[in-house]
Design a protein around this motif. Structure first.
Motif, PDB file in Angstrom:
ATOM      1  N   LEU A   1     -10.589   3.404  -3.565  1.00  0.00           N
ATOM      2  CA  LEU A   1     -10.077   2.175  -2.962  1.00  0.00           C
ATOM      3  C   LEU A   1     -11.017   1.011  -3.232  1.00  0.00           C
ATOM      4  N   ARG A   2     -10.433  -0.152  -3.610  1.00  0.00           N
ATOM      5  CA  ARG A   2     -11.191  -1.358  -3.884  1.00  0.00           C
ATOM      6  C   ARG A   2     -10.610  -2.519  -3.077  1.00  0.00           C
ATOM      7  N   ARG A   3     -11.317  -3.638  -3.085  1.00  0.00           N
ATOM      8  CA  ARG A   3     -10.837  -4.805  -2.352  1.00  0.00           C
ATOM      9  C   ARG A   3      -9.465  -5.240  -2.841  1.00  0.00           C
ATOM     10  N   SER A   4      -9.212  -5.128  -4.136  1.00  0.00           N
ATOM     11  CA  SER A   4      -7.905  -5.516  -4.672  1.00  0.00           C
ATOM     12  C   SER A   4      -6.785  -4.685  -4.047  1.00  0.00           C
ATOM     13  N   HIS A   5      -7.080  -3.414  -3.756  1.00  0.00           N
ATOM     14  CA  HIS A   5      -6.087  -2.575  -3.077  1.00  0.00           C
ATOM     15  C   HIS A   5      -5.863  -3.077  -1.657  1.00  0.00           C
ATOM     16  N   GLY A   6      -6.958  -3.473  -0.986  1.00  0.00           N
ATOM     17  CA  GLY A   6      -6.827  -4.006   0.370  1.00  0.00           C
ATOM     18  C   GLY A   6      -5.997  -5.277   0.394  1.00  0.00           C
ATOM     19  N   GLU A   7      -6.210  -6.159  -0.564  1.00  0.00           N
ATOM     20  CA  GLU A   7      -5.440  -7.399  -0.635  1.00  0.00           C
ATOM     21  C   GLU A   7      -3.961  -7.105  -0.891  1.00  0.00           C
ATOM     22  N   ALA A   8      -3.685  -6.152  -1.786  1.00  0.00           N
ATOM     23  CA  ALA A   8      -2.289  -5.796  -2.077  1.00  0.00           C
ATOM     24  C   ALA A   8      -1.617  -5.172  -0.852  1.00  0.00           C
ATOM     25  N   TYR A   9      -2.394  -4.399  -0.104  1.00  0.00           N
ATOM     26  CA  TYR A   9      -1.857  -3.765   1.108  1.00  0.00           C
ATOM     27  C   TYR A   9      -1.428  -4.812   2.131  1.00  0.00           C
TER      28      TYR A   9
END
Length: 294
Positions: free
Chosen positions: A31-39
Motif C-alpha cells: 500500500l502506498r499514498r497513491s492507493h490511499g488517495e484513490a480510496y
C-alpha cells in the motif's frame, strides 16, 4: 499475541471499511499514498463526507496496528485530504415534538418505547436496542446505559457502550410509565429480560423507523436525530454543558460543545436577558415604593 490481535480485530475492522473498494485488492504490504488517495476519491463518489471520514478512520486504526506489528512501514492515508464536512449547525436535523409523536404513532406499538428512550432519554440506537428491564429503576426513575448492540456480518455483537458512555440517565415519570406499560403488554424477551427482542438488530429497527417516517411524510429524520431532539430540549431547559454531557454519554463537555454549541444562547443573548431582568426588577421596586408612599 500481536498477530492474533491483528487477525481477529483490526483485520475485520479494515475489511468492513474497504468492502467493495479497490483499496481492498492491493496486497497489504504494498500500500502506498497513491492507493490511499484513490480510496478516498472512490468513497467520495458515493458517500457523504462524514461517512468517508468515518470509513477512513476505521482503516487508519487497522493501519496503525499493522505498523506497530511491523506488517506495514508507512500509513498510506497520512496527509490524504478528506472531503469537507458541513458544519454541525448547518447539517443537524432536529425533529419537532410533533414529528416525534407522528413517527411514534405510525410505528408498530412494540417499538414505540424504543423511540421514546431515544427521544426522551437520549440513547443511541445501539444502546436503545440493548436495553434490558433490569436497566430501568422504576422507583428512582433512571435508566442505566451499560451495553450496546452492533451489527456485524451475519451476527450481532453485545458490547459495552462507547468509551465514557456508560451512564445513569434520569428520566421523566411519563417515560417510566410507558416502559412499565410496555413490559405489561408486550413483555420482555429471554432470561436476560430484553425489552425489544433477543436482542433486536439496530439495522432492522432503523428500517422500521424509516417506514414509519414515510407513512407520516417525515422522510428526513433518522433515529440518531431523536438524540438531537433530546439534547436540544435539555439545552432549552437551561442545563449547562457538563450536565448535558453526562446525560448524553459524552466523555467530556468539550464534545458536547463541539456538537451543540450553536444551540446555547450566545453571550449577547444572556447579557440582554440579565439586563432585562434587572430593569424589570428595578421597575417593580420603584412601583412598590410609590405605592407605599401614597
Amino acid at each position: 499475541m500481536p498477530n492474533q490481535v491483528w487477525t481477529e480485530n483490526t483485520r475485520r475492522l479494515a475489511d468492513r471499511a474497504v468492502d467493495g473498494c479497490t483499496f481492498k485488492d492491493v496486497p497489504f504490504g504494498k500500500l502506498r499514498r497513491s492507493h490511499g488517495e484513490a480510496y478516498v476519491k472512490q468513497l467520495s463518489t458515493t458517500l457523504a463526507p462524514s461517512t468517508v471520514k468515518s470509513r477512513t478512520a476505521y482503516v487508519r486504526i487497522a493501519v496503525r496496528a499493522a505498523i506497530l506489528d511491523r506488517r506495514l512501514a508507512n500509513d498510506p492515508l497520512e496527509g490524504v485530504k478528506l472531503p469537507q464536512v458541513r458544519k454541525t449547525e448547518h447539517s443537524m436535523r432536529i425533529p419537532t415534538a410533533d414529528e416525534v409523536r407522528a413517527i411514534r404513532a405510525a410505528i408498530d406499538p412494540a417499538w414505540q418505547v424504543w423511540i421514546d428512550v431515544m427521544a426522551y432519554a437520549g440513547l443511541r440506537i445501539g444502546e436503545a436496542s440493548g436495553l434490558q428491564v433490569g436497566d430501568v429503576d422504576f422507583l428512582r426513575r433512571t435508566i442505566h446505559v451499560q451495553r450496546q448492540i452492533q451489527n456485524r456480518v451475519q451476527r450481532l455483537d453485545i458490547l459495552p457502550p462507547k468509551h465514557g458512555s456508560e451512564r445513569v440517565v434520569p428520566i421523566p415519570a411519563e417515560l417510566v410509565a410507558r416502559i412499565a406499560r410496555h413490559v405489561e403488554t408486550v413483555g420482555v424477551f429471554g432470561d436476560d429480560g430484553w425489552l425489544f427482542g433477543t436482542p433486536p438488530s439496530p439495522t432492522r429497527l432503523r428500517h422500521y423507523f424509516v417506514n414509519a417516517g414515510r407513512a407520516v411524510r417525515v422522510t428526513d429524520v433518522t433515529p440518531h436525530d431523536l438524540r438531537h431532539h433530546f439534547a436540544s430540549g435539555l439545552i432549552r431547559g437551561g442545563l449547562d454543558a457538563v450536565s448535558v454531557a453526562r446525560a448524553m454519554g459524552h466523555s467530556s463537555p468539550s464534545i458536547t460543545l463541539n456538537v451543540y454549541a450553536h444551540l446555547w444562547p450566545d453571550a449577547a443573548d444572556r447579557t440582554r436577558a440579565a439586563a432585562t431582568a434587572l430593569m424589570t426588577s428595578a421597575s417593580d421596586s420603584a412601583d412598590r415604593l410609590r405605592t407605599e408612599r401614597a
